[in-house]
Design a protein around this motif. Structure first.
Motif, short mmCIF file in Angstrom:
data_model
loop_
_atom_site.label_atom_id
_atom_site.label_comp_id
_atom_site.label_asym_id
_atom_site.label_seq_id
_atom_site.Cartn_x
_atom_site.Cartn_y
_atom_site.Cartn_z
N VAL A 167 41.92 40.43 33.71
CA VAL A 167 41.24 40.77 35.02
C VAL A 167 41.06 42.07 35.38
O VAL A 167 41.65 43.08 34.83
N ARG B 139 39.65 44.56 38.32
CA ARG B 139 39.81 44.72 39.18
C ARG B 139 38.71 45.96 40.10
O ARG B 139 38.37 47.05 38.76
N TYR C 206 35.90 37.75 45.71
CA TYR C 206 34.67 38.99 45.35
C TYR C 206 33.82 38.03 45.98
O TYR C 206 33.59 36.52 46.05
N ASP D 220 37.17 40.63 48.15
CA ASP D 220 38.35 41.29 47.47
C ASP D 220 37.40 41.79 46.01
O ASP D 220 37.07 40.23 45.84
N GLY D 221 38.65 42.91 44.88
CA GLY D 221 37.75 42.46 44.11
C GLY D 221 38.66 42.26 42.59
O GLY D 221 38.00 42.73 41.84
N VAL D 222 39.11 41.17 42.93
CA VAL D 222 39.98 41.44 41.63
C VAL D 222 39.23 39.54 41.40
O VAL D 222 38.75 38.57 41.87
N GLU E 101 41.65 44.50 33.16
CA GLU E 101 43.79 44.33 32.22
C GLU E 101 43.66 43.10 31.44
O GLU E 101 43.38 42.07 31.81
N ALA F 2 37.08 51.26 38.42
CA ALA F 2 36.77 49.84 38.01
C ALA F 2 38.14 50.03 37.04
O ALA F 2 38.18 50.19 35.72
N THR F 3 39.32 49.11 36.54
CA THR F 3 39.63 48.30 35.18
C THR F 3 40.30 47.10 35.22
O THR F 3 39.39 46.37 35.93
N ALA G 144 39.60 37.10 37.44
CA ALA G 144 40.84 36.75 37.09
C ALA G 144 39.80 35.79 36.40
O ALA G 144 39.36 34.46 36.19
N THR H 7 38.42 33.75 41.73
CA THR H 7 38.53 35.09 42.61
C THR H 7 37.92 34.78 43.69
O THR H 7 37.09 34.54 43.94
N PRO I 62 37.12 48.41 42.97
CA PRO I 62 37.33 48.74 43.94
C PRO I 62 36.35 48.77 44.95
O PRO I 62 34.56 48.77 44.95
#
Length: 230
Positions: free
Chosen positions: A113, A115, A54, A57-59, A88, A85-86, A61, A52, A117
């Motif tokens: 993953v 994510r 972070y 950014d907000g990703v 995956e 937020a999501t 993994a 990440t 915001p």
């Protein structure tokens, strides 16, 4: 003795206890940093690799390198501000449920993953706090932003700025841009208290906000987190 260097050393020494916790049936990721987590569960060993940038950014993994044969849970901390937020998981995308989103039945090779915001947002103080009543701040993800005098146009004083919270802050790198009004007043005659001051000049300006932790790195400046509402 200075307090900050020892506190930094203490934080680094205890970092692993802040990043993740372990229970008999799972691993809980609490802070998101690039690295590896190894944990012994009741059913066997779990090894995770986290990648990440972070909070840039907000990703986030999370790759499962090793997993026990028995069912176990991976819990992801979803901050209260991360609306939308999501997560995956194996091609399935689901809305993240905070504060702890649980992903179950993961096997070696699976990738999860998260994510988060990072859209800049207004933050309001409790109106019972006298010092900041009538003001507003801007946050981007977990970072608090601030206005710094070096980013203001010539002739604009940080103390004269007011912002309109009805206009949302706009992304600008790892900071934000807000529309502000600079209201100047004539120098008072005598006592600082008296009739309502009459503005001598009103100017609309675009104000750049930067992460609070970076202020004062560009020479002498003044700074403000809580901005008066116009």
């Amino acid at each position: 003795m200075s307090c900050c260097p020892p506190n930094v050393a203490r934080t680094l020494a205890q970092l692993a206890t802040y990043v993740a916790t372990v229970s008999d049936d799972g691993v809980q990721l609490l802070q998101y940093v690039t690295g590896q987590v190894r944990a012994e569960l009741a059913g066997g060993t779990v090894r995770l690799e986290i990648a990440t940038r972070y909070p840039a950014d907000g990703v986030v993994a999370v790759t499962v390198v090793e997993a026990p044969d028995r069912p176990w849970d991976l819990t992801l901390r979803v901050p209260v501000w991360a609306e939308g937020a999501t997560v995956e998981d194996g091609g399935r995308v689901a809305r993240a449920q905070g504060p702890g989103h649980v992903v179950s039945n993961l096997a070696a090779g699976d990738v999860v993953v998260l994510r988060l915001p990072l859209t800049p947002r207004w933050t309001y103080p409790d109106p019972r706090i006298d010092a900041v009543r009538g003001t507003v701040a801007v946050e981007r993800g977990p970072l608090v932003l601030c206005a710094e005098s070096v980013d203001l146009p010539d002739g604009v004083d940080l103390e004269t700025l007011c912002v309109d919270p009805m206009l949302p802050p706009r992304p600008d790198g790892d900071g934000a841009l807000v529309e502000a009004t600079s209201v100047a007043f004539a120098e008072p005659d005598g006592a600082p208290y008296g009739p309502l001051p009459v503005p001598s000049a009103v100017r609309s300006v675009e104000c750049r906000l930067v992460p609070y932790h970076r202020w004062a790195n560009r020479g002498p400046s003044t700074m403000r987190v809580w901005l008066p509402r116009g």
